[in-house]
Design a protein around this motif. Structure first.
Motif, short mmCIF file in Angstrom:
data_model
loop_
_atom_site.label_atom_id
_atom_site.label_comp_id
_atom_site.label_asym_id
_atom_site.label_seq_id
_atom_site.Cartn_x
_atom_site.Cartn_y
_atom_site.Cartn_z
N ILE A 174 0.84 -1.21 0.00
CA ILE A 174 0.00 0.00 0.00
C ILE A 174 0.87 1.25 0.00
O ILE A 174 0.65 2.18 -0.77
CB ILE A 174 -0.92 0.03 1.25
N LEU A 175 1.86 1.28 0.89
CA LEU A 175 2.63 2.50 1.08
C LEU A 175 3.60 2.75 -0.07
O LEU A 175 3.82 3.89 -0.46
CB LEU A 175 3.33 2.49 2.43
N GLN A 176 4.17 1.69 -0.62
CA GLN A 176 5.04 1.89 -1.78
C GLN A 176 4.23 2.42 -2.96
O GLN A 176 4.67 3.31 -3.67
CB GLN A 176 5.77 0.60 -2.16
N GLY A 224 -1.30 8.97 17.75
CA GLY A 224 -2.57 8.65 17.11
C GLY A 224 -2.75 7.15 17.14
O GLY A 224 -1.89 6.42 17.65
N TYR A 225 -3.85 6.67 16.59
CA TYR A 225 -4.07 5.23 16.57
C TYR A 225 -4.90 4.85 15.35
O TYR A 225 -5.59 5.67 14.76
CB TYR A 225 -4.75 4.76 17.86
N LEU A 226 -4.78 3.58 14.99
CA LEU A 226 -5.50 3.03 13.85
C LEU A 226 -5.94 1.62 14.24
O LEU A 226 -5.11 0.83 14.68
CB LEU A 226 -4.55 2.98 12.64
N SER A 227 -7.24 1.36 14.13
CA SER A 227 -7.72 0.02 14.48
C SER A 227 -7.50 -0.95 13.33
O SER A 227 -7.61 -0.55 12.18
CB SER A 227 -9.22 0.06 14.76
N LYS A 228 -7.17 -2.18 13.67
CA LYS A 228 -7.11 -3.23 12.65
C LYS A 228 -8.42 -4.02 12.73
O LYS A 228 -8.93 -4.19 13.83
CB LYS A 228 -5.98 -4.21 12.95
N PRO A 229 -8.93 -4.54 11.64
CA PRO A 229 -8.42 -4.33 10.28
C PRO A 229 -8.70 -2.89 9.85
O PRO A 229 -9.70 -2.30 10.24
CB PRO A 229 -9.23 -5.32 9.45
N PHE A 230 -7.80 -2.33 9.06
CA PHE A 230 -7.95 -0.95 8.61
C PHE A 230 -8.15 -0.97 7.10
O PHE A 230 -7.81 -1.95 6.45
CB PHE A 230 -6.72 -0.12 8.96
N ILE A 270 -7.37 0.97 3.33
CA ILE A 270 -6.27 1.71 2.71
C ILE A 270 -6.44 3.22 2.89
O ILE A 270 -5.50 3.93 3.21
CB ILE A 270 -6.16 1.34 1.21
N GLU A 271 -7.67 3.69 2.70
CA GLU A 271 -7.92 5.14 2.83
C GLU A 271 -7.59 5.62 4.23
O GLU A 271 -7.02 6.69 4.40
CB GLU A 271 -9.38 5.48 2.52
N GLU A 272 -7.97 4.82 5.24
CA GLU A 272 -7.70 5.22 6.62
C GLU A 272 -6.19 5.32 6.86
O GLU A 272 -5.71 6.25 7.50
CB GLU A 272 -8.23 4.16 7.60
N LEU A 273 -5.47 4.33 6.36
CA LEU A 273 -4.02 4.29 6.54
C LEU A 273 -3.39 5.52 5.90
O LEU A 273 -2.58 6.22 6.52
CB LEU A 273 -3.45 3.01 5.91
N GLU A 274 -3.77 5.81 4.66
CA GLU A 274 -3.18 6.95 3.97
C GLU A 274 -3.61 8.27 4.61
O GLU A 274 -2.81 9.21 4.71
CB GLU A 274 -3.55 6.91 2.49
N ALA A 275 -4.87 8.32 5.08
CA ALA A 275 -5.36 9.58 5.69
C ALA A 275 -4.61 9.90 6.97
O ALA A 275 -4.25 11.06 7.21
CB ALA A 275 -6.86 9.46 5.97
#
Length: 120
Positions: free
Chosen positions: A21-23, A99-105, A107-112
């Motif tokens: 995703i990040l690459q 900050g925090y991010l819940s799994k499963p996440f 792609i939009e959430e990760l990038e945002a």
């Protein structure tokens, strides 16, 4: 120059997913399945942002995040706590994460969350 993201997670599938995703999104990425020697690991890469899983072997995510936040050279790097745990917000608070991010996440959430913390 690409922004650098460092992802700590003991699940190889998550690391692979984040890498893809990040690459694709144009970031440089480094991954690690352990937060042992967290200061050395982070110093050798100097990321712009860090994702920290809660469940890591030996040194857990909370202790690893606290170590980073106690280090004068590294404390300003945003650490995003990510976990499938229902208490991810309170774990992030305990750890002193930014900050925090819940799994499963998704792609939009990760990038945002990355763009929010790296907004220049």
């Amino acid at each position: 120059m690409s922004k650098k993201v460092f992802v700590f997670d003991d699940n190889p599938d998550i690391l692979e997913l984040c890498t893809i995703i990040l690459q694709d999104a144009g970031y440089d990425i480094k991954t690690s399945s352990t937060s042992n020697h967290i200061i050395d690991q982070v110093m050798s890469y100097t990321p712009d942002i860090i994702f920290m899983d809660n469940w890591l072997p030996d040194v857990g995510g909370i202790d690893a995040t606290r170590e980073l936040k106690a280090n004068d050279l590294l404390k300003n790097i945003p650490v995003i706590y990510f976990s499938a745990n229902n208490d991810v917000k309170s774990l992030a608070d305990q750890a002193g994460a930014d900050g925090y991010l819940s799994k499963p996440f998704d792609i939009e959430e990760l990038e945002a969350i990355i763009s929010r913390h790296l907004a220049v």
